[in-house]
Design an enzyme around this catalytic site. Structure first.
Site, PDB file in Angstrom:
ATOM      1  N   ASN A 207      54.148 -14.284  -1.550  1.00 52.81           N
ATOM      2  CA  ASN A 207      54.905 -13.661  -2.642  1.00 52.81           C
ATOM      3  C   ASN A 207      55.999 -14.617  -3.106  1.00 52.81           C
ATOM      4  O   ASN A 207      56.150 -15.700  -2.551  1.00 52.81           O
ATOM      5  CB  ASN A 207      55.479 -12.309  -2.190  1.00 52.81           C
ATOM      6  CG  ASN A 207      56.410 -12.464  -1.006  1.00 52.81           C
ATOM      7  OD1 ASN A 207      57.472 -13.060  -1.135  1.00 52.81           O
ATOM      8  ND2 ASN A 207      56.000 -11.953   0.141  1.00 52.81           N
ATOM      9  N   ALA A 272      63.603 -10.591   4.759  1.00 50.23           N
ATOM     10  CA  ALA A 272      62.309 -11.191   4.428  1.00 50.23           C
ATOM     11  C   ALA A 272      61.459 -10.256   3.580  1.00 50.23           C
ATOM     12  O   ALA A 272      61.510  -9.037   3.739  1.00 50.23           O
ATOM     13  CB  ALA A 272      61.566 -11.533   5.718  1.00 50.23           C
ATOM     14  N   ASP A 303      55.544  -3.237  10.672  1.00 51.71           N
ATOM     15  CA  ASP A 303      56.821  -3.185   9.952  1.00 51.71           C
ATOM     16  C   ASP A 303      57.913  -3.651  10.909  1.00 51.71           C
ATOM     17  O   ASP A 303      58.252  -2.958  11.878  1.00 51.71           O
ATOM     18  CB  ASP A 303      57.092  -1.759   9.444  1.00 51.71           C
ATOM     19  CG  ASP A 303      58.267  -1.745   8.479  1.00 51.71           C
ATOM     20  OD1 ASP A 303      59.320  -2.313   8.826  1.00 51.71           O
ATOM     21  OD2 ASP A 303      58.125  -1.173   7.384  1.00 51.71           O
ATOM     22  N   LYS A 334      63.724   4.818   2.092  1.00 56.20           N
ATOM     23  CA  LYS A 334      63.509   3.762   3.080  1.00 56.20           C
ATOM     24  C   LYS A 334      64.501   3.849   4.238  1.00 56.20           C
ATOM     25  O   LYS A 334      64.168   3.590   5.385  1.00 56.20           O
ATOM     26  CB  LYS A 334      63.662   2.408   2.394  1.00 56.20           C
ATOM     27  CG  LYS A 334      62.365   1.663   2.382  1.00 56.20           C
ATOM     28  CD  LYS A 334      62.305   0.560   1.407  1.00 56.20           C
ATOM     29  CE  LYS A 334      61.112   0.814   0.508  1.00 56.20           C
ATOM     30  NZ  LYS A 334      60.907  -0.244  -0.462  1.00 56.20           N
TER      31      LYS A 334
HETATM   32  O1  C5P Z   1      58.823  -1.154   2.727  1.00 54.17           O
HETATM   33  P1  C5P Z   1      59.412  -2.377   2.109  1.00 54.17           P
HETATM   34  O2  C5P Z   1      58.577  -3.596   2.275  1.00 54.17           O
HETATM   35  O3  C5P Z   1      59.874  -2.198   0.702  1.00 54.17           O
HETATM   36  O4  C5P Z   1      60.760  -2.586   2.950  1.00 54.17           O
HETATM   37  C1  C5P Z   1      61.569  -3.682   2.775  1.00 54.17           C
HETATM   38  C2  C5P Z   1      62.398  -3.886   4.011  1.00 54.17           C
HETATM   39  O5  C5P Z   1      61.628  -3.788   5.192  1.00 54.17           O
HETATM   40  C3  C5P Z   1      62.978  -5.286   4.043  1.00 54.17           C
HETATM   41  O6  C5P Z   1      64.195  -5.246   4.759  1.00 54.17           O
HETATM   42  C4  C5P Z   1      61.916  -6.056   4.808  1.00 54.17           C
HETATM   43  O7  C5P Z   1      62.447  -7.217   5.413  1.00 54.17           O
HETATM   44  C5  C5P Z   1      61.464  -5.053   5.813  1.00 54.17           C
HETATM   45  N1  C5P Z   1      60.037  -5.160   6.181  1.00 54.17           N
HETATM   46  C6  C5P Z   1      59.706  -5.559   7.456  1.00 54.17           C
HETATM   47  N2  C5P Z   1      58.374  -5.643   7.818  1.00 54.17           N
HETATM   48  C7  C5P Z   1      57.407  -5.285   6.959  1.00 54.17           C
HETATM   49  C8  C5P Z   1      57.730  -4.859   5.660  1.00 54.17           C
HETATM   50  C9  C5P Z   1      59.048  -4.806   5.302  1.00 54.17           C
HETATM   51  O8  C5P Z   1      60.591  -5.882   8.253  1.00 54.17           O
HETATM   52  N3  C5P Z   1      56.133  -5.361   7.337  1.00 54.17           N
END
Ligand code: C5P
Length: 401
Positions: A207, A272, A303, A334
């Site tokens: 990305n 990230a 996550d 969130k």
């Molecule tokens: O759910 P979303 O991707 O929008 O959430 C963003 C937040 O969650 C950010 O702080 C990102 O670093 C973290 N994140 C994570 N691992 C993932 C997806 C998102 O730590 N697989």
């Protein structure tokens, strides 16, 4: 850092916030600084040199080509005298002049002639502050090592609301004193950048995250005295001073690097842009064109943020949310779903958020909300760190340090 005995050259330019400068001079002197004032022609429309002479205790200089003043302390001498130059208020005009190296009035000449650090406290209408020319000029000044203080968000003299208000004299004095080590003794793990999820030996899913926001957060945490482990996806950025960096590529590698370092951490900031999905399998050889549509099967990535937030004892957890719509409800959702203490949300879309220098952030906690206006990612990071320090304060582990 103490201001006691510090020689501060204050440049006042022509904005309505100039009326606050006598108070600023008083505060600086109370902190022990020796202050000399230079005014631009525009500043004299808002405040008289006599007022600033009275509060600084020194004659105020207004012109470059002033034979009498030059016979006293010449402009080069004045530039050498200063330990620190502060321009407050700094108008869009002086910011542009400094960015272009003008030397046709006393203040801009002094800035060119000094080896002292230069701090500027902008003050202008919010639309002017957002104007591309002003943003780019500020960026040039910051890249040359100058420090931009604020501006603050709030009521403006023109009757509008937004970012552009000069910081209050107390806030400016606080910033000149230097940053307080409010997080001394605490350990943080920060994630930054994108992840690359390999498809075959030469391709990946990725990305547009540049990593700048995460690196700025790591830098601001270190500036505040914290010990910082930065787990970075593939980015081309220099490691901030005082930060330990671990490079990874995929979400799974990022999770294991975080897990290996989170045991003793007091805080975790997930900046990230972790890929939500990865290819179910990695092709051993480069995938070739076959003339047919190609379907890639994806599986969900762990996550990282939610995994860290489930730990007990739980570190203070801050997440980021990049949203194209419904910012507040998405961020609040969130906060709950992931078990974070704070979510810093920003709008992304065309030319916004990713891979840009400036940004805006809305920070949400269970019972609180802060709006951090359009400014450099470095400034936003410092404000976010101040919020983190404030919110961590009552936590028990803070007292055990
Ligand atoms: O759910 P979303 O991707 O929008 O959430 C963003 C937040 O969650 C950010 O702080 C990102 O670093 C973290 N994140 C994570 N691992 C993932 C997806 C998102 O730590 N697989």
């Amino acid at each position: 850092m103490t201001l006691n005995g510090r020689r501060i050259l204050l440049g006042v330019t022509g904005g309505i916030a100039a009326y606050k400068t006598p108070e600023l001079v008083r505060r600086l002197r109370e902190a022990g600084a020796d202050v000399r004032v230079v005014m631009s022609a525009g500043a004299e429309a808002f405040i008289t040199p006599l007022t600033l002479q009275a509060v600084s205790g020194h004659r105020v200089r207004t012109h470059l080509l002033d034979a009498e003043a030059e016979a006293g302390m010449g402009h080069i001498e004045l530039a050498r005298w200063a330990d620190q130059v502060l321009i407050a208020p700094a108008t869009a005009q002086v910011i542009a002049r400094l960015a272009h190296g003008f030397a046709d009035d006393l203040l801009s000449t002094l800035v060119l002639a000094t080896e002292a650090g230069v701090w500027i406290a902008p003050a202008m209408n919010r639309v002017m502050w957002d104007a591309r020319a002003v943003r780019e000029n500020c960026r040039v000044l910051e890249a040359r090592g100058m420090h931009v203080l604020g501006p603050g968000v709030g009521d403006q003299a023109c009757g509008e609301q937004g970012a552009g208000r000069m910081l209050e004299p107390d806030e400016i004095v606080g910033q000149l004193r230097g940053r307080e080590p409010v997080l001394a003794g605490l350990r943080f793990v920060v994630t930054a950048g994108p992840t690359h999820e390999p498809i075959d030996p030469v391709r990946f899913l990725g990305n547009r995250s540049s990593g700048r926001m995460g690196f700025a957060v790591a830098e601001a945490l270190a500036e505040a005295g914290a010990r910082v482990d930065l787990v970075a996806g593939p980015v081309r950025l220099a490691t901030p001073p005082g930060v330990e960096r671990f490079d990874v590529a995929t979400a799974e590698e990022m999770l294991s690097a975080v897990s290996a370092r989170i045991d003793h951490a007091d805080g975790f900031v997930g900046v990230a842009a972790v890929a939500d999905y990865r290819p179910a399998s990695l092709a051993g050889d480069k995938i070739k064109k076959s003339g047919q549509p190609l379907t890639l099967q994806l599986v969900e990535n762990p996550d990282i943020l939610a995994t860290v937030a489930r730990r007990r004892p739980k570190p203070f957890v801050v997440g980021f949310a990049a949203e194209t719509r419904d910012l507040e409800s998405a961020a609040r959702g969130k906060l709950k779903a992931k078990g974070a203490d704070l979510i810093a949300a920003n709008r992304v879309g065309q030319n916004r958020g990713f891979d840009t220098e400036d940004n805006t952030l809305e920070v949400f906690g269970a019972d609180c909300h802060w709006s951090l206006g359009n400014r450099s990612k470095r400034d936003l990071a410092r404000e976010l760190v101040a919020i983190i320090a404030e919110r961590m304060q009552p936590k028990e582990h803070r007292n055990q340090q």
